[in-house]
Design an enzyme around this catalytic site. Structure first.
Site, PDB file in Angstrom:
ATOM      1  NE  ARG A  86      38.251 -15.825   2.378  1.00 24.80           N
ATOM      2  CZ  ARG A  86      37.676 -16.254   3.514  1.00 24.80           C
ATOM      3  NH1 ARG A  86      37.530 -15.418   4.537  1.00 24.80           N
ATOM      4  NH2 ARG A  86      37.261 -17.496   3.643  1.00 24.80           N
ATOM      5  CG  PHE A  91      30.791 -16.490   3.300  1.00 21.27           C
ATOM      6  CD1 PHE A  91      30.209 -16.198   4.536  1.00 21.27           C
ATOM      7  CD2 PHE A  91      32.097 -16.965   3.280  1.00 21.27           C
ATOM      8  CE1 PHE A  91      30.916 -16.375   5.721  1.00 21.27           C
ATOM      9  CE2 PHE A  91      32.815 -17.132   4.467  1.00 21.27           C
ATOM     10  CZ  PHE A  91      32.219 -16.845   5.678  1.00 21.27           C
ATOM     11  CD  GLN A  94      38.480 -11.488   5.257  1.00 27.12           C
ATOM     12  OE1 GLN A  94      37.752 -12.476   5.200  1.00 27.12           O
ATOM     13  NE2 GLN A  94      39.707 -11.539   5.755  1.00 27.12           N
ATOM     14  CG  ASN A 130      39.081 -13.837  14.391  1.00 32.24           C
ATOM     15  OD1 ASN A 130      39.097 -15.013  14.022  1.00 32.24           O
ATOM     16  ND2 ASN A 130      38.086 -13.343  15.130  1.00 32.24           N
ATOM     17  CG  PHE A 142      33.487 -10.705   7.501  1.00 34.36           C
ATOM     18  CD1 PHE A 142      32.158 -11.101   7.603  1.00 34.36           C
ATOM     19  CD2 PHE A 142      34.365 -11.049   8.523  1.00 34.36           C
ATOM     20  CE1 PHE A 142      31.710 -11.814   8.703  1.00 34.36           C
ATOM     21  CE2 PHE A 142      33.924 -11.761   9.636  1.00 34.36           C
ATOM     22  CZ  PHE A 142      32.596 -12.146   9.731  1.00 34.36           C
ATOM     23  CG  LEU A 151      30.756 -16.667  10.514  1.00 36.65           C
ATOM     24  CD1 LEU A 151      30.737 -15.478   9.559  1.00 36.65           C
ATOM     25  CD2 LEU A 151      32.076 -17.418  10.396  1.00 36.65           C
ATOM     26  CG  HIS A 171      34.500 -14.152  12.992  1.00 30.96           C
ATOM     27  ND1 HIS A 171      35.727 -13.796  12.484  1.00 30.96           N
ATOM     28  CD2 HIS A 171      34.390 -15.499  12.789  1.00 30.96           C
ATOM     29  CE1 HIS A 171      36.329 -14.859  11.984  1.00 30.96           C
ATOM     30  NE2 HIS A 171      35.540 -15.905  12.154  1.00 30.96           N
TER      31      HIS A 171
END
Length: 412
Positions: A86, A91, A94, A130, A142, A151, A171
């Site tokens: 991903r 951003f 991941q 998660n 990530f 986050l 996170h």
């Protein structure tokens, strides 16, 4: 012949040892993850002193000795040959999913630990992916490309977020790139399948060919990842629950103080309301108005867009909402951090229309006003929130309310 062979082996061993010692000789003492990909190599320092459980999980997976891993992964370096499945430009990238779908696990879930100093406040941070809460972590991680404070486990005021509630992102940051930030950037820019459909899988696989753990210094070398994970992981959720109770008590105390401050400020407002109530204009709907100030500007036509300042009060003077910083500071002693982050302390936009998305008495009162007017509106409950109330009881059922509105301008 034997002596020559032995000599060769000794020389080879010395060369190998020398090579290992020379591996990233510029790194300070600590535990590092060398992430070798088909796009280049990144090196991350792991914060094992601040989040030992999360680091222990990552290290044990990488070294193939994790005590909870599924049988099919035992004794194998877990991350080798996995992909960054991903990738989202501006951003993060991941990886760590053995299925490359976003739903894969190493065969278990655990509660990640966290530290208030570790925030998503810069590029190159390693953090756990998660599926919600603190206890749904596994192997996925990530690497950030930009700061992403939403986050964090703590909010902007340092308060613990309700991580166990739906759609609350929490996170755990556990490392930071010290080499290869340009590799992270290059991976984040690869072509993905279909970003419009939220399919951010790279068209061509970005592969983690090797993920090696490097230990520098005696403390790092004595960090026993499987042991730390087994001994410390069960304590994490208990610690989080204790912090939740502490945060709850703190929030309750803060709310009590807010209510006391609001009630005190409301006393002064009630004196004003009593004066305004002596000189009211009552409209056929039941709305009652008093002009605190009459302006000299134009009256907006139906369909016009205007900007307003407003205060919403209970009839005893207590405030329930305003777009004015000084009003909320007076009544609450502080500003609402959510409203600050959303830029809500600014003039309100309103369309003068029966279809405006505000309570009936508010839009009816605004439609009577001209630019420069400041008006006191007394709304009977049927022109406010009626029998249902609002905000889960914040506005009680059948409550009459007050709005003070100042019309600032007509927007062309």
């Amino acid at each position: 012949m034997i002596n020559k062979s032995l000599k060769f082996l000794v020389i080879a061993a010395l060369v190998l040892v020398s090579s290992c010692k020379a591996q990233h000789p510029d790194l300070d003492d600590g535990i590092y993850a060398e992430i070798v990909t088909n796009k280049g190599t990144m090196v991350a320092k792991l914060f094992y002193d601040k989040v030992p459980v999360t680091v222990a999980n990552f290290v044990a997976l990488a070294e193939g000795n994790h005590p909870m891993v599924d049988e099919k992964y035992k004794g194998k370096p877990f991350y080798d040959s996995l992909t960054f499945h991903r990738v989202m430009d501006q951003f993060m990238i991941q990886g760590g999913d053995p299925t490359a779908t976003g739903g894969g696990t190493p065969g278990y879930r655990f509660a990640a630990d966290f530290h208030p100093d570790l925030k998503h406040d810069r590029p190159g941070l390693l953090s756990m992916a998660n599926s919600g809460g603190i206890n749904t972590n596994g192997s996925q991680f990530f690497i950030t490309e930009v700061p992403y404070p939403s986050l964090d486990i703590y909010d902007a005021n340092g308060n613990l977020k309700p991580c166990d509630q739906p759609r609350v992102s929490c996170h755990s940051v556990f490392g930071e790139l010290v080499k290869g930030i340009e590799i992270q950037d290059s991976i984040s820019n690869v072509e993905v399948v279909n970003p419009q459909a939220r399919n951010h899988k790279p068209v061509k696989d970005v592969i983690i060919t090797d993920l090696n753990i490097i230990r520098k210094g005696s403390a790092a070398k004595s960090f026993n990842a499987p042991k730390v994970f087994e001994e410390e992981m069960p304590k994490v959720e208990d610690h989080f629950n204790a912090l939740k109770e502490e945060a709850k008590a703190k929030a309750e105390e803060a709310e009590k103080l807010r209510e006391e401050t609001n009630a005190l400020a409301g006393v002064d407002m009630k004196v004003l309301f009593d004066e305004y109530n002596k000189d009211l204009i009552e409209l056929p709907s039941g709305l009652k108005m008093h002009y605190i100030t009459k302006g000299e500007g134009a009256k907006p036509a139906q369909g016009a867009n205007v900007k307003l300042n407003y205060q919403g009060h209970f009839t005893d003077g207590r405030l329930f909402d305003s777009n004015l910083e000084d009003v909320e500071k007076k009544h609450y002693g502080e500003l609402n951090p959510q409203k600050v982050s959303r830029g809500m302390y600014k003039p309100m936009d309103l369309k003068i229309s029966p279809d405006a998305r505000v309570v009936a008495g508010f839009k009816e009162g605004a439609a009577q006003m001209s630019v420069g007017d400041k008006a006191y509106l007394l709304l009977p409950s049927h022109l406010a929130w009626g029998e249902r109330g609002a905000g889960g009881g914040f506005i009680p059922p059948n409550a009459d309310v007050v709005f003070i509105i100042e019309m600032l301008e007509i927007v062309e």
